[in-house]
Write an enzyme that holds these catalytic residues in place. Structure first.
Site, PDB file in Angstrom:
ATOM      1  N   CYS A 103       0.841  -1.195   0.000  1.00  0.00           N
ATOM      2  CA  CYS A 103       0.000   0.000   0.000  1.00  0.00           C
ATOM      3  C   CYS A 103       0.874   1.242   0.000  1.00  0.00           C
ATOM      4  O   CYS A 103       1.833   1.309   0.769  1.00  0.00           O
ATOM      5  CB  CYS A 103      -0.903  -0.008   1.233  1.00  0.00           C
ATOM      6  SG  CYS A 103      -1.964   1.443   1.354  1.00  0.00           S
ATOM      7  N   HIS A 157     -10.063   1.459   1.348  1.00  0.00           N
ATOM      8  CA  HIS A 157      -9.614   2.799   1.741  1.00  0.00           C
ATOM      9  C   HIS A 157     -10.801   3.732   1.994  1.00  0.00           C
ATOM     10  O   HIS A 157     -10.725   4.616   2.849  1.00  0.00           O
ATOM     11  CB  HIS A 157      -8.724   3.411   0.648  1.00  0.00           C
ATOM     12  CG  HIS A 157      -7.287   3.001   0.731  1.00  0.00           C
ATOM     13  ND1 HIS A 157      -6.493   3.261   1.838  1.00  0.00           N
ATOM     14  CD2 HIS A 157      -6.484   2.363  -0.148  1.00  0.00           C
ATOM     15  CE1 HIS A 157      -5.268   2.806   1.617  1.00  0.00           C
ATOM     16  NE2 HIS A 157      -5.234   2.243   0.424  1.00  0.00           N
TER      17      HIS A 157
HETATM   18 ZN   LIG Z   1      -3.528   1.296  -0.223  1.00  0.00          ZN
END
Ligand SMILES: [Zn+2]
Length: 219
Positions: free
Chosen positions: A99, A145
């Site tokens: 990420c 997210h």
């Molecule tokens: Zn991410």
């Protein structure tokens, strides 16, 4: 268009549910253009608005896929329907995810094999498709997210422990931390030559190309 700093684990906007988009206006189109530019500069496969500090339900992706979906796009107010997630342990190489907001680290995580995505493009036109394999993983990661969740929140114990240790080591977990794509060193080691649309190439086989086996590690 502007490249924005990318928020890091601990920045509150990453850990809160993002708000629905209500206006498909120029401000939204500028946000999407900036997100594409930031994602390109970061060599990411996807980027969600909270990762540039904006708490809205929008993400962009750049990922060549076998699902007949354009290799680059934006999805606003998405809804996801997942296939069943296997209860088996994640494969340390095939399932390794990363990420941009937990930069430079990677941990294995099981995801659904396919996902149905519904939502809107930046002009408010409805869209709907099914994403499979790594493309499906990108969709699941970016959607998380928007619900204030990072993939590290989903790890099994042994990897969750490693992630906590890494966050402590980096001094993350506090508000205000960012990194700047194109200025700071690339956290996943991508060079500037790597400008192609990302593709998961199964021809490499399993684990034949080291730790950062997936070009699209940063999401
Ligand atoms: Zn991410």
């Amino acid at each position: 268009m502007t490249v924005h700093p990318i928020t890091i684990w601990g920045e509150p906007v990453l850990h809160q549910r993002a708000a629905e988009v209500t206006e498909f206006d120029d401000a939204l189109r500028t946000l999407i253009a900036d997100m594409h530019e930031t994602n390109d500069a970061a060599h990411g496969a996807g980027l969600a608005a909270p990762q540039i500090g904006v708490g809205l339900r929008v993400f962009v992706y750049k990922f060549r896929n076998e699902d007949g979906v354009p290799p680059r796009g934006a999805i606003v107010n998405p809804r996801l329907t997942l296939s069943k997630v296997s209860g088996a342990a994640p494969d340390p190489e095939e399932d390794e995810e990363g990420c941009l907001s937990f930069p430079g680290e990677g941990y294995p995580l099981r995801r659904a094999e396919w996902v149905k995505v519904e939502g809107f493009d930046g002009d408010g036109q409805p869209l709907e498709f099914v994403a499979t394999g790594w493309f499906g993983r990108v969709m699941q990661h970016e959607y998380d997210h928007l619900d204030g969740k990072l993939y590290v929140n989903r790890l099994i114990d042994k990897y969750a422990k490693k992630a906590r240790r890494a966050a402590r080591k980096h001094g993350w977990g506090v508000p205000g931390l960012t990194w700047m794509p194109g200025v700071d060193p690339d956290p996943f080691g991508h060079g500037d030559h790597d400008d192609d649309v990302h593709e998961h190439d199964h021809s490499h086989g399993h684990g034949g190309h080291g730790h950062a086996g997936h070009d699209e590690t940063g999401l």
